[in-house]
Design an enzyme around this catalytic site. Structure first.
Site, short mmCIF file in Angstrom:
data_model
loop_
_atom_site.label_atom_id
_atom_site.label_comp_id
_atom_site.label_asym_id
_atom_site.label_seq_id
_atom_site.Cartn_x
_atom_site.Cartn_y
_atom_site.Cartn_z
N PRO A 1 -8.56 6.43 -5.12
CA PRO A 1 -7.84 4.73 -4.75
C PRO A 1 -8.99 3.88 -4.70
O PRO A 1 -9.98 4.03 -4.61
CB PRO A 1 -7.31 4.88 -3.50
CG PRO A 1 -7.96 5.78 -2.94
CD PRO A 1 -8.56 6.99 -3.76
N ALA A 29 -5.27 -0.90 -0.10
CA ALA A 29 -5.39 0.97 -0.75
C ALA A 29 -3.84 0.77 -1.31
O ALA A 29 -2.68 0.52 -1.05
CB ALA A 29 -6.27 1.46 -0.17
N ASN A 30 -4.10 1.00 -2.68
CA ASN A 30 -2.94 2.43 -2.84
C ASN A 30 -2.86 3.96 -3.02
O ASN A 30 -3.67 3.72 -2.50
CB ASN A 30 -2.86 2.30 -4.91
CG ASN A 30 -2.89 0.75 -4.75
OD1 ASN A 30 -3.59 -0.18 -4.39
ND2 ASN A 30 -1.78 0.96 -6.51
N ARG A 31 -2.11 4.21 -2.82
CA ARG A 31 -2.23 5.60 -2.32
C ARG A 31 -2.43 6.39 -3.57
O ARG A 31 -2.26 5.92 -4.59
CB ARG A 31 -0.30 6.36 -2.05
CG ARG A 31 0.28 5.36 -0.96
CD ARG A 31 2.05 6.21 -0.71
NE ARG A 31 2.72 5.28 -0.56
CZ ARG A 31 3.06 4.90 1.48
NH1 ARG A 31 1.65 5.58 1.90
NH2 ARG A 31 3.61 4.35 2.28
N SER A 32 -3.39 7.54 -3.38
CA SER A 32 -3.54 7.96 -3.71
C SER A 32 -4.29 9.06 -3.35
O SER A 32 -5.65 8.83 -3.16
CB SER A 32 -4.59 7.41 -5.41
OG SER A 32 -5.26 8.30 -5.86
#
Ligand code: CTP
Ligand code: CA
Length: 222
Positions: A21, A33-36
């Site tokens: 992310p 943030a994005n989930r990653s």
């Protein structure tokens, strides 16, 4: 321990991989943030190494450790990732597996925001640079550029449009709806989209997706 093998179909090739992310600060202690997990990007880097490539691995703060043997560049934000990617070029191929935050907080605070009784904080957003699109439009576009499209609906349609819009050669599309269990899991169910159409791969481990993709990349680079 994974290191670049001395001999392999990608020997002498430089390949750039983005992963993880990005974290966009709200204040010194908070971010969006994005989930990653970074799992798919890490697997791809490892697979490319196993075929002999020199890999520059530009990663945001991910759960998975970067594979041994890559040229590691750690970043936090999308702006930093763009700069790191541009510094890493030229490359023979580039794989954009990062889950880049689409927006950063335009009014990020220098000091920790306090619950001071003056009401709720209001965040203002600015759009982040599209790293993949900018590389595709740039003078140093690698011969093969692969993007990812994580979608929750109309996967093939959205990903096909995304490939055209961004100007990349291939898009690896997948359905990341929570019900698929792909986000955070060890398996992936992808469709590889190119100019020639869409190729659906059976559901398999993220490591196997990576291996198959790396082999296809080796084939395409010749
Ligand atoms: N990407 C990028 N820089 C960004 C956003 C996305 O390099 N600022 C890359 C991703 O790494 C991925 C591809 O572009 O390879 C597609 O990302 P995705 O988030 O699916 O596409 P977006 O254009 O951001 O569209 P959406 O509105 O669906 O999020
Ligand atoms: Ca996005």
């Amino acid at each position: 321990v994974e290191t670049a093998v001395n001999d392999g179909p990608l020997k002498g090739r430089h390949i750039l991989v983005t992963s993880g992310p990005t974290h966009e600060p709200i204040d010194p202690v908070r971010y969006i943030a994005n989930r990653s997990s970074g799992a798919q990007g890490t697997s791809i880097a490892r697979a490319l190494l196993s075929l002999g490539a020199q890999v520059t691995f530009v990663t945001g703060p991910a759960d998975k450790a970067a594979p041994m043997g890559v040229d590691l560049v750690e970043v936090q934000t999308a702006d930093q990732m763009l700069e790191a990617v541009n510094s890493a070029l030229p490359a023979d191929a580039a794989i954009f597996a990062a889950a880049v935050a689409d927006w950063r907080v335009a009014n990020a605070a220098d000091q920790k925001i306090k619950k001071d009784g003056n009401g709720l904080p209001v965040l203002e957003f600015a759009e982040n640079p599209d790293i993949l699109a900018s590389v595709c439009a740039g003078k140093q576009k690698p011969k093969l550029v692969v993007g990812f499209a994580a979608e929750t609906q109309n996967v093939i349609e959205n990903a096909t449009a995304k490939r055209k819009r961004k100007g990349c050669d291939w898009i690896v599309a997948n359905d990341v709806s929570p019900s698929t269990g792909i986000m955070g899991g060890s398996e992936n169910d992808v469709t590889l989209i190119s100019e020639d159409g869409a190729e659906n791969w059976p559901r398999m481990g993220k490591d196997q997706v990576a291996q198959r993709l790396a082999e296809k990349i080796a084939e395409a680079l010749g």
